[in-house]
Write an enzyme that holds these catalytic residues in place. Structure first.
Site, short mmCIF file in Angstrom:
data_model
loop_
_atom_site.label_atom_id
_atom_site.label_comp_id
_atom_site.label_asym_id
_atom_site.label_seq_id
_atom_site.Cartn_x
_atom_site.Cartn_y
_atom_site.Cartn_z
N GLY A 152 0.87 -1.29 0.07
CA GLY A 152 0.08 -0.07 0.01
C GLY A 152 0.79 1.34 -0.05
N ARG A 153 2.17 1.07 0.76
CA ARG A 153 2.94 2.43 0.55
C ARG A 153 4.40 1.97 0.47
NH1 ARG A 153 3.33 4.09 7.11
NH2 ARG A 153 2.99 1.96 7.75
N LYS A 164 9.54 2.98 1.14
CA LYS A 164 8.44 2.58 1.99
C LYS A 164 7.97 4.12 2.51
CE LYS A 164 6.36 1.32 6.74
NZ LYS A 164 6.76 0.47 7.94
N ASP A 219 -2.74 7.51 2.46
CA ASP A 219 -2.10 8.41 1.47
C ASP A 219 -0.70 7.92 1.17
OD1 ASP A 219 -0.40 8.33 3.92
OD2 ASP A 219 -1.16 10.25 4.59
N GLY A 220 -0.48 6.64 1.50
CA GLY A 220 0.91 5.94 1.11
C GLY A 220 1.99 6.52 1.62
N ARG A 256 6.20 -12.48 0.69
CA ARG A 256 5.71 -12.91 2.01
C ARG A 256 4.97 -14.14 2.08
NH1 ARG A 256 4.84 -7.36 4.40
NH2 ARG A 256 6.05 -5.87 3.14
N ASP A 284 1.13 -11.72 6.71
CA ASP A 284 1.46 -10.89 5.63
C ASP A 284 2.91 -10.29 6.05
OD1 ASP A 284 -1.03 -9.39 7.11
OD2 ASP A 284 0.46 -7.65 6.64
N ASP A 318 9.14 -6.08 8.44
CA ASP A 318 8.03 -5.07 8.67
C ASP A 318 8.26 -4.54 10.22
OD1 ASP A 318 6.94 -4.68 6.23
OD2 ASP A 318 4.96 -5.41 6.62
#
Length: 512
Positions: free
Chosen positions: A109-110, A130, A142-143, A200, A269, A279
């Site tokens: 997503g970002r 990222k 908004d990423g 992942r 994920d 992450d």
């Protein structure tokens, strides 16, 4: 010559390795990009106005063979303002179980992969930004990433690497005055992550959940060919690869447990198909030891508490096995039998790995019957006194077997002195069973596995507060300290202290 160039030249001189390639000349190996749709989509990053380096990881740059002399141009690339030469950035699609609940659509997503390069040692490295703006998988967000969480990820990924834990790493941290709205208004930031692969568990779950079984094999073969080449082309390669991933995951979590590290968001994920720590969200190293320590403010049920991490790791592996069952056999019954056998390898691998690591931390050369009880008793003492996990283990090396005096250092960390003194008697007796060793040699071994310096929450928060005011010196200082976590560093002695009372309850959430 600027500071960045000087640091790189100094590092190169120290290592005896000449850095000669610019980012333009680094050989590209776009293996993941060649998978094409539906594994990923092309996405242009959103420019970040007036970017500036918070920190550049000169050591990692040297490992990548990167000459960063073109500072302004490289800043723009690592901020997402310019593309990496001859590589089209992309965002991948995946799904996952988040806090045990199925989420069918996640994806980068970002995050944007901006390059796949070949390192001087011949290994592959993927570079991912990222916080470089929204993608089709941003779910209306908004990423962007904020400076606060970006500093935490930047520092911790490199701290974990120095501790010897398999992990993604960070090449750079760039910030901007552009505001990002979370609970408050915060400065934007972009981190450049580096890993051999960012695939992942959730990548496989996405295709399996949609019945797109034909897409599983190309993705698995990509991972195997690039990162498990000894299995390439083998008829049983999928089962062999899954077995290695499961065992790597078990050994990884054994390292987390014996370092007092809590991941905080152990969703499927966020689990790597290579067994890497992936992450860095609301993570945390424990200060005071608690079996049910929860580092994530958002984890109200404690699903990912410290003591639950090993079991969650195995559960996540079961989700990976479910998603890859079509690769194991066309016969569902046979695939189920193979998956069950692979599932059982986690427990065996974890039990062996974690007990060996505890033995190492206690200075024991081998694991004997009764050692597990010795470990449990010590951890119980830590919990009863809310003793500092890292400091207590570091002080264990000071206990001598050639006398029966007080166990100075570690004893001061304890609350129940009578129970601790009784434990020390048994510990010394166990140490005397060891052959061909002495206290000095054992202490040296123990200090190579029991760190003195970890990224404590309060240290990260001090660096964040200063950085938000435009002072990045504490980020650089922490990078220096955490690069040598097992060494005595007298000039940084204060960084090994437990947090002061007013900084012991810093809370970290998923809002980053």
């Amino acid at each position: 010559m600027n500071d960045l160039e000087s640091a790189l030249l100094s590092l190169s001189a120290e290592s005896g390795r000449e850095i000669v390639q610019s980012y333009v000349d680094l050989p590209l190996v776009p293996h993941y990009a060649q998978l094409g749709a539906p594994y990923h989509v092309p996405v242009d990053p959103t420019p970040l106005p007036e970017p500036q380096f918070v920190h550049f990881n000169a050591g990692l740059a040297a490992e990548l063979g990167l000459d960063a002399s073109a500072t302004a141009e490289l800043t723009d690339i690592l901020a997402g303002n310019e593309p990496w030469p001859n590589y089209a950035p992309l965002a991948s699609v995946y799904a996952g179980h988040q806090f045990g609940r199925w989420n069918p659509q996640l994806g980068d997503g970002r995050a944007l992969m901006i390059a796949e390069i070949q390192r001087p040692d011949g290994e592959r490295a993927e570079l991912q930004l990222k916080g470089a703006g929204p993608t089709p998988f941003s779910r209306g967000a908004d990423g962007r990433a904020v400076l606060r969480s970006s500093i935490r990820e930047y520092l911790c990924s490199e701290a974990m690497h120095a501790l010897g834990v398999p992990t993604t790493r960070c090449l750079s941290l760039v910030t901007s005055a552009q505001p990002v709205f979370r609970e408050t208004v915060e400065p934007a930031a972009v981190v450049c992550r580096v890993a051999p692969s960012f695939v992942r568990f959730g990548h496989f779950e996405w295709f399996y959940s949609r019945g797109l079984y034909a897409q599983l094999a190309p993705l698995a073969d990509h991972v195997i060919d690039a990162h498990f080449p000894h299995l390439s082309g083998q008829p049983d390669r999928y089962a062999a690869w899954l077995g290695e991933v499961i065992e790597r995951t078990a050994r990884l979590i054994a390292q987390w447990q014996t370092l007092g590290f809590c991941h905080g968001v152990m969703n499927t994920d966020n689990f790597s198909a290579l067994g890497l720590t992936l992450d860095y969200g609301p993570f945390g190293f424990m200060d005071a030891f608690r079996q049910h320590h929860v580092c994530n403010q958002s984890d109200s049920a404690g699903r990912y508490a410290y003591g639950a991490q090993p079991e969650v790791g195995q559960w996540n592996c079961s989700r990976l096995l479910l998603a890859t069952r079509p690769l194991l056999s066309e016969d569902q019954e046979e695939a189920g039998v193979l998956a069950t056998e692979l599932y059982g390898r986690y427990s065996d691998a974890y039990s062996v790995a974690v007990m060996q690591r505890w033995a190492d931390k206690f200075g024991l050369r081998e694991v004997l019957p009764g050692d597990a009880d010795l470990v449990i008793r010590f951890l119980t003492l830590l919990q009863s006194g809310k003793s500092d996990f890292t400091r207590s283990f570091r002080h264990l090396a000071r206990i001598r077997t050639d006398n029966d005096g007080p166990a100075t250092g570690v004893r001061e960390e304890m609350a129940d002195l009578e129970a601790f003194d009784a434990w020390v008697v048994d510990y010394r007796a166990r140490l005397r069973i060891e052959q061909n060793t002495d206290d000095a040699e054992r202490a040296e071994r123990m200090n190579r596995v029991n760190p003195k310096y970890i990224l404590r929450n309060h240290l990260a928060q001090i660096a964040i507060t200063q950085a938000e005011e435009g002072d990045y010196s504490e980020v650089a200082r922490l990078m220096t300290v955490l690069a040598r976590p097992y060494d005595e560093q007298p000039e940084f002695e204060a960084y090994a202290n437990e947090p002061p009372p007013d900084l012991r309850r810093i809370e970290v959430s998923c809002s980053s």
